[in-house]
Design a protein around this motif. Sequence first.
Motif, mmCIF file in Angstrom:
data_model
loop_
_atom_site.group_PDB
_atom_site.id
_atom_site.type_symbol
_atom_site.label_atom_id
_atom_site.label_comp_id
_atom_site.label_asym_id
_atom_site.label_seq_id
_atom_site.Cartn_x
_atom_site.Cartn_y
_atom_site.Cartn_z
ATOM 1 N N GLN A 142 -0.468 -1.817 -1.141
ATOM 2 C CA GLN A 142 0.180 -2.237 -2.386
ATOM 3 C C GLN A 142 -0.227 -3.662 -2.781
ATOM 4 O O GLN A 142 -0.014 -4.074 -3.919
ATOM 5 C CB GLN A 142 1.697 -2.166 -2.225
ATOM 6 N N LEU A 147 -6.559 -1.509 -6.401
ATOM 7 C CA LEU A 147 -5.848 -0.240 -6.330
ATOM 8 C C LEU A 147 -4.613 -0.233 -7.229
ATOM 9 O O LEU A 147 -4.328 0.768 -7.896
ATOM 10 C CB LEU A 147 -5.436 0.059 -4.889
ATOM 11 N N ALA A 148 -3.907 -1.351 -7.273
ATOM 12 C CA ALA A 148 -2.672 -1.414 -8.065
ATOM 13 C C ALA A 148 -2.941 -1.292 -9.564
ATOM 14 O O ALA A 148 -2.063 -0.883 -10.332
ATOM 15 C CB ALA A 148 -1.932 -2.712 -7.778
ATOM 16 N N SER A 149 -4.156 -1.650 -9.991
ATOM 17 C CA SER A 149 -4.495 -1.589 -11.421
ATOM 18 C C SER A 149 -5.255 -0.324 -11.789
ATOM 19 O O SER A 149 -5.671 -0.170 -12.941
ATOM 20 C CB SER A 149 -5.320 -2.819 -11.806
ATOM 21 N N ASP A 150 -5.426 0.574 -10.828
ATOM 22 C CA ASP A 150 -6.194 1.797 -11.055
ATOM 23 C C ASP A 150 -5.255 2.975 -11.327
ATOM 24 O O ASP A 150 -4.543 3.417 -10.416
ATOM 25 C CB ASP A 150 -7.052 2.092 -9.819
ATOM 26 N N PRO A 151 -5.238 3.524 -12.547
ATOM 27 C CA PRO A 151 -4.349 4.654 -12.854
ATOM 28 C C PRO A 151 -4.603 5.878 -11.995
ATOM 29 O O PRO A 151 -3.725 6.743 -11.871
ATOM 30 C CB PRO A 151 -4.654 4.949 -14.329
ATOM 31 N N ASN A 153 -5.042 5.765 -8.775
ATOM 32 C CA ASN A 153 -4.449 5.507 -7.469
ATOM 33 C C ASN A 153 -3.151 6.305 -7.326
ATOM 34 O O ASN A 153 -2.304 6.304 -8.222
ATOM 35 C CB ASN A 153 -4.180 4.005 -7.320
ATOM 36 N N TYR A 155 -0.559 5.718 -5.809
ATOM 37 C CA TYR A 155 0.657 4.898 -5.848
ATOM 38 C C TYR A 155 0.695 3.996 -7.086
ATOM 39 O O TYR A 155 1.438 3.013 -7.101
ATOM 40 C CB TYR A 155 0.753 4.036 -4.581
ATOM 41 N N TYR A 156 -0.070 4.355 -8.093
ATOM 42 C CA TYR A 156 -0.174 3.511 -9.291
ATOM 43 C C TYR A 156 1.197 3.220 -9.918
ATOM 44 O O TYR A 156 1.449 2.111 -10.395
ATOM 45 C CB TYR A 156 -1.089 4.181 -10.317
ATOM 46 N N HIS A 157 2.064 4.213 -9.924
ATOM 47 C CA HIS A 157 3.373 4.049 -10.567
ATOM 48 C C HIS A 157 4.424 3.466 -9.625
ATOM 49 O O HIS A 157 5.572 3.308 -10.022
ATOM 50 C CB HIS A 157 3.845 5.399 -11.125
ATOM 51 N N LYS A 159 5.448 0.358 -8.455
ATOM 52 C CA LYS A 159 5.270 -1.069 -8.690
ATOM 53 C C LYS A 159 6.462 -1.856 -8.141
ATOM 54 O O LYS A 159 7.616 -1.543 -8.427
ATOM 55 C CB LYS A 159 5.116 -1.347 -10.189
#
Length: 245
Positions: A142, A147-151, A153, A155-157, A159
């Motif tokens: 996380q 990875l956090a900015s990749d839709p 991913n 676990y994208y949602h 946050k």
Amino acid sequence: MKTVLITGANKSIGYETARQLLQQGYSVYLGSRDLENGQEAVEKLKAEGLNQVEAIQIDVGNSDSVNAARATLGQKIQSLDVLINNAGISGGMPQAALTASIEQFQNVFDINLFGVIRVTQAFIDLLRNSPEPRIVNVSSSQGSLTLASDPANQYYHHKGAVYQPSKSALNMYTIALAYELRGLPFKVNAVDPGFVATDFNNQRGTGTVQEAGTRIAKYAMIGADGPTGKFISEEYNLETGEVPW
């Protein structure tokens, strides 16, 4: 016999990591904020026949506690082979970027980032005395900006506006630390144990503490040809373990 200090090791992933390293012949100093909880964990391990373990009181959020732990350990050993900075907090939910309080940010950063810095700086002299010192900073996928900015991913949602920045900052500290120790026999890495079912995430994780402990222990035990200054998440990359920062 190699020695290891693990912070936040009285339960969950830290405890399992301690167990696995004990099984590999390490002498473990089991760090716990509450000494009684640490001693209970030690007794459980000894009941399994894993006897080379001792509880050490250490609150990574308190400099006096960290320094006292360093003094205590310094009376027992001349060198420390492995430091595993495992202690961490989630900060609770919700964690919205626009409504999370400054106090919430400060509390999480004080443990997840500043706690690692306190402990690392306090114990670096003992680590320097080891012929093959290892530092494992327990991070999280996380904390990966990529990875956090990749839709795409998975676990994208998921946050966490407080927790995620604390791990991103820890990753940057790991890079800086590995750089400063370059040319020495140190191996310094940030390791993601994976999305593990623990009290930390209200048992929502899909992995086990055994898997997580194995991932962390692996990088505590790497040889001279192992990586340093890397961000490892075997949950994402089984081939090399490396994931983008």
